[in-house]
Motif scaffolding. Structure first.
Motif, mmCIF file in Angstrom:
data_model
loop_
_atom_site.group_PDB
_atom_site.id
_atom_site.type_symbol
_atom_site.label_atom_id
_atom_site.label_comp_id
_atom_site.label_asym_id
_atom_site.label_seq_id
_atom_site.Cartn_x
_atom_site.Cartn_y
_atom_site.Cartn_z
ATOM 1 N N PRO A 74 -13.829 -10.862 12.392
ATOM 2 C CA PRO A 74 -13.162 -9.680 11.846
ATOM 3 C C PRO A 74 -11.802 -9.393 12.482
ATOM 4 O O PRO A 74 -10.853 -9.033 11.786
ATOM 5 C CB PRO A 74 -14.155 -8.542 12.131
ATOM 6 N N TRP A 118 -7.486 -8.967 4.497
ATOM 7 C CA TRP A 118 -8.810 -8.516 4.890
ATOM 8 C C TRP A 118 -8.677 -7.363 5.881
ATOM 9 O O TRP A 118 -8.662 -7.580 7.095
ATOM 10 C CB TRP A 118 -9.595 -9.682 5.491
ATOM 11 N N PRO A 119 -8.610 -6.127 5.365
ATOM 12 C CA PRO A 119 -8.524 -4.965 6.266
ATOM 13 C C PRO A 119 -9.762 -4.892 7.167
ATOM 14 O O PRO A 119 -10.886 -5.142 6.719
ATOM 15 C CB PRO A 119 -8.467 -3.767 5.317
ATOM 16 N N LEU A 120 -9.548 -4.556 8.422
ATOM 17 C CA LEU A 120 -10.629 -4.532 9.403
ATOM 18 C C LEU A 120 -11.785 -3.636 8.981
ATOM 19 O O LEU A 120 -12.949 -4.007 9.133
ATOM 20 C CB LEU A 120 -10.092 -4.085 10.775
ATOM 21 N N SER A 141 -8.448 -9.860 10.080
ATOM 22 C CA SER A 141 -7.710 -8.630 9.786
ATOM 23 C C SER A 141 -6.223 -8.750 10.110
ATOM 24 O O SER A 141 -5.441 -7.886 9.735
ATOM 25 C CB SER A 141 -8.315 -7.447 10.545
#
Length: 155
Positions: free
Chosen positions: A60, A134-136, A64
């Protein structure tokens, strides 16, 4: 002066006064892991190369910090992928699709009729160009929890 290229792909460090102050990477191999914010410029690359870049950053915190400009992952899901590819354990493009933020990009900005005639059908090759990120908050959401379970990533 100031043009810093990496051999695993062509990477350009943007100077501190730039809007992004980050990296632009044109990956040419599977090992494109990055610890800094990086934009991968990959229009019309093979499906497998997209998967390799995402796997290389399969965490992640890493995901991100990357974005990809390339073929739409949603378009692969809708029309391009066979059942065999869909179930392939090393395919993570479709595995990560549920938490992918995708924005279609316009690609037919050429107004000169001569340019359009020369490009012809080739212009359609970039018809599904998109920016993926891909936003956290999506990566650490309940929906994404199974992505990070042991064994979710191939060895």
């Amino acid at each position: 002066e100031g043009d810093d290229r990496e051999h695993r792909g062509s990477a350009m460090e943007l100077d501190e006064t730039s809007v992004a102050s980050r990296r632009l990477l044109f990956p040419t191999t599977a090992s494109s892991t990055t610890a800094t914010s990086t934009l991968f410029y990959m229009p019309h690359c093979p499906f497998r190369l997209y998967s390799n870049v995402v796997w290389a950053n399969w965490d992640p915190q890493l995901l991100s910090h990357i974005a990809i400009i390339g073929n739409s992952f949603a378009a692969y899901d809708e029309r391009c992928v066979s059942a065999a590819v869909r179930e392939e354990p090393t395919n993570c493009v479709l595995k990560i699709l549920g938490v992918t933020q995708e924005v279609p990009l316009p690609c037919n900005s050429a107004k000169d009729e001569r340019v359009l005639q020369k490009l012809g059908a080739g212009l359609n090759a970039f018809g599904d160009l998109a920016a993926m990120s891909w936003p956290l908050e999506g990566l650490v959401s309940e929906e994404a929890a199974s992505l990070w379970e042991p064994g979710a990533r191939p060895p």
